[in-house]
Design an enzyme around this catalytic site. Structure first.
Site, PDB file in Angstrom:
ATOM      1  CG  HIS A 130      37.541  39.930  34.842  1.00 30.44           C
ATOM      2  ND1 HIS A 130      38.759  39.862  34.844  1.00 30.44           N
ATOM      3  CD2 HIS A 130      37.342  39.686  36.349  1.00 30.44           C
ATOM      4  CE1 HIS A 130      39.389  40.147  36.013  1.00 30.44           C
ATOM      5  NE2 HIS A 130      38.353  39.975  37.028  1.00 30.44           N
ATOM      6  CG  ASP A 159      41.558  39.670  39.425  1.00 29.02           C
ATOM      7  OD1 ASP A 159      40.610  39.311  38.798  1.00 29.02           O
ATOM      8  OD2 ASP A 159      41.972  40.527  39.746  1.00 29.02           O
ATOM      9  CD  GLU A 193      37.483  43.269  37.327  1.00 29.16           C
ATOM     10  OE1 GLU A 193      36.830  43.541  38.429  1.00 29.16           O
ATOM     11  OE2 GLU A 193      38.409  43.219  36.985  1.00 29.16           O
ATOM     12  CD  GLU A 194      41.752  43.171  36.710  1.00 31.88           C
ATOM     13  OE1 GLU A 194      41.754  44.249  37.408  1.00 31.88           O
ATOM     14  OE2 GLU A 194      41.710  42.177  37.320  1.00 31.88           O
ATOM     15  CD  GLU A 218      36.758  39.389  40.042  1.00 30.97           C
ATOM     16  OE1 GLU A 218      37.707  38.918  40.295  1.00 30.97           O
ATOM     17  OE2 GLU A 218      36.604  40.102  39.451  1.00 30.97           O
ATOM     18  CG  HIS A 404      45.512  43.062  40.650  1.00 30.07           C
ATOM     19  ND1 HIS A 404      44.962  44.539  40.632  1.00 30.07           N
ATOM     20  CD2 HIS A 404      44.665  42.262  39.889  1.00 30.07           C
ATOM     21  CE1 HIS A 404      43.733  44.136  40.055  1.00 30.07           C
ATOM     22  NE2 HIS A 404      43.510  43.011  39.631  1.00 30.07           N
TER      23      HIS A 404
HETATM   24 ZN   LIG Z   1      38.877  40.394  38.918  1.00 28.58          ZN
END
Ligand SMILES: [Zn+2]
Length: 436
Positions: A130, A159, A193-194, A218, A404
């Protein structure tokens, strides 16, 4: 370069530091039938591809692409599309129309880059990653792409921009090798995706259903383990409608939504089955407006986790049955259950493919671990797994850290060559039918 020549030059630097037994193993590996010889051309190409991959990664990091930043997503989608096109793919950028509306789904969601490489064989293989991030526009200037020693830093680099870059350079290697023995090689890069993939989930599930194998890029985590199972994430929303009335003068004329909600939460608090990984916990609630008014409305939310798709189905049925039993018959109670992300379950097909991954890693002298039990968060691999009989393998990306975290997200540069080698060799062996 022949395999024999390469194997010799590969062995020589190792001889000095390794035991005789290991040297003997490597010597055997030079026999054409032995499974442990590194594929020379592939390994050499993977090494050549490291710097170009880092350049791509820099370009991807330098386009901000938060899940709700449609302008940024359009820009990064265009870059990815052109990179894939240059490597021989037919590419389209899909604007999701079949959107699974979740509690937090924005009006418009990001696009999906869909690329197809047409081969001469029969196997169908798909790569997914993603391009959206959790970060807000404007944060990039404080955390641009940079390399420090063996680490490459940047917002969203782990990510999942590394996943996008690894895919682009894997298909680039296959193109340089002139390898076309697969039937189709499909690449799907989504932009939502998030926020739990509301717009792309149906496309991922539909295209994955036709595949022999799906690889999700991922981050590989600290150990670089491949993951065959991920946990499912669900949410339950309880809404109670009662009737307002003066709490002091005429409470009997009201229907207290807070009382009804309390009754519902208590009767729905024991639905977890920890032994099978099913969890339901009520976490958010609100009711009422004024102290002296019988509350006419109350709401609550629960977080749900499961390891099996069928557990979520059963849980939803149980919730719907429970709300029929009310404390206050005049109240109206509704419960809505949403699957934020289904669980991914390990299958025979995915175990076989991951086991083969171990053999490929052995070719370059590295160990590879495979996790069949769900450890943490959910990923898009689960949508890929819903209807396919093929293998679904997660964690094909580079080792990455700090996702994140808003601070110091990075990938390990040393994992680029092994991961390019793994993905490329996997496509080759799956295509040739070497892997049953
Ligand atoms: Zn991810």
């Amino acid at each position: 370069m022949s395999i024999h020549l390469f194997a010799s030059s590969f062995v020589r630097p190792l001889v000095a530091s390794l035991s005789l037994a290991f040297v003997a193993t490597l010597a055997q590996a030079q026999l054409p039938t032995a499974p442990l010889a590194p594929h020379a051309a592939v390994h050499a190409l993977a090494q050549q591809e490291q710097q170009p991959l880092l350049d791509t990664l820099r370009d991807l990091v330098h386009i901000e692409s938060g899940s709700k930043d449609l302008e940024g997503l359009a820009k990064i989608a265009a870059l990815i599309a052109s990179q894939l096109q240059q490597r021989g793919a037919a590419v389209e950028i899909l604007q999701p129309s079949d959107v699974y509306r979740l509690d937090d789904t924005p009006e418009k969601v990001g696009p999906v880059v869909h690329a197809t490489f047409q081969g001469q064989g029969t196997k169908k293989i798909m790569f997914i990653a993603h391009m959206d991030t959790v970060y807000l526009k404007g944060m990039l200037k404080d955390q641009p792409f940079r390399i420090d020693g063996d680490k490459a830093y940047g917002l969203g680099i782990g990510d999942d921009k590394q996943g996008v870059a690894t895919i682009i350079h894997t298909v680039g290697m296959l193109q340089k090798l002139g390898f076309k023995d697969y039937g189709t090689l499909t690449v799907l890069i989504n932009g939502d995706e998030e926020i739990s993939s509301p717009g792309s989930r149906s496309t991922i599930t539909r295209i994955a259903a036709e595949q022999d194998a799906v690889f999700s890029f991922e981050g590989g985590g600290a150990t670089g383990a491949l993951r065959l199972a991920t946990s499912g994430i669900g949410a339950a929303y309880l809404t109670v409608d009662g009737k307002a009335s003066h709490a002091g003068a005429s409470p009997e004329k009201g229907v207290n939504a807070l009382y009804e909600m309390s009754h519902q939460l208590l009767q729905m608090k024991e639905l977890s089955r920890p032994e099978q990984g099913l969890k339901l916990n009520w976490t958010v609630a609100s009711a009422g407006t004024n102290r002296n008014v019988v509350p006419a409305q109350a709401k609550a939310q629960a977080d749900a986790r499961a390891l099996k798709v069928s557990d979520f189905d059963a849980l939803e049925k149980e919730l719907q049955a429970k709300v029929q039993n009310k404390l206050l018959p005049e109240s109206r109670v509704q419960v809505k259950f949403e699957v934020r992300r289904p669980p991914l379950e390990a299958t025979e097909a995915s175990r076989r493919v991951a086991e083969h991954g171990k053999r490929i890693y052995q070719e370059i002298g590295l160990p590879l671990s495979v996790l069949s039990e769900a450890t943490g968060g959910g990923t898009d691999a689960a949508f890929a797994g819903l209807k396919t009989r093929g293998a679904v393998v997660e964690g094909m990306g580079l080792s990455s850290f700090g996702a994140h975290s808003n601070d110091a997200e990075y990938v390990l540069i040393d994992t680029i060559v092994p991961r390019l080698y793994l993905a490329t060799r996997m496509v080759m062996d799956l295509s040739s039918g070497k892997l049953k």
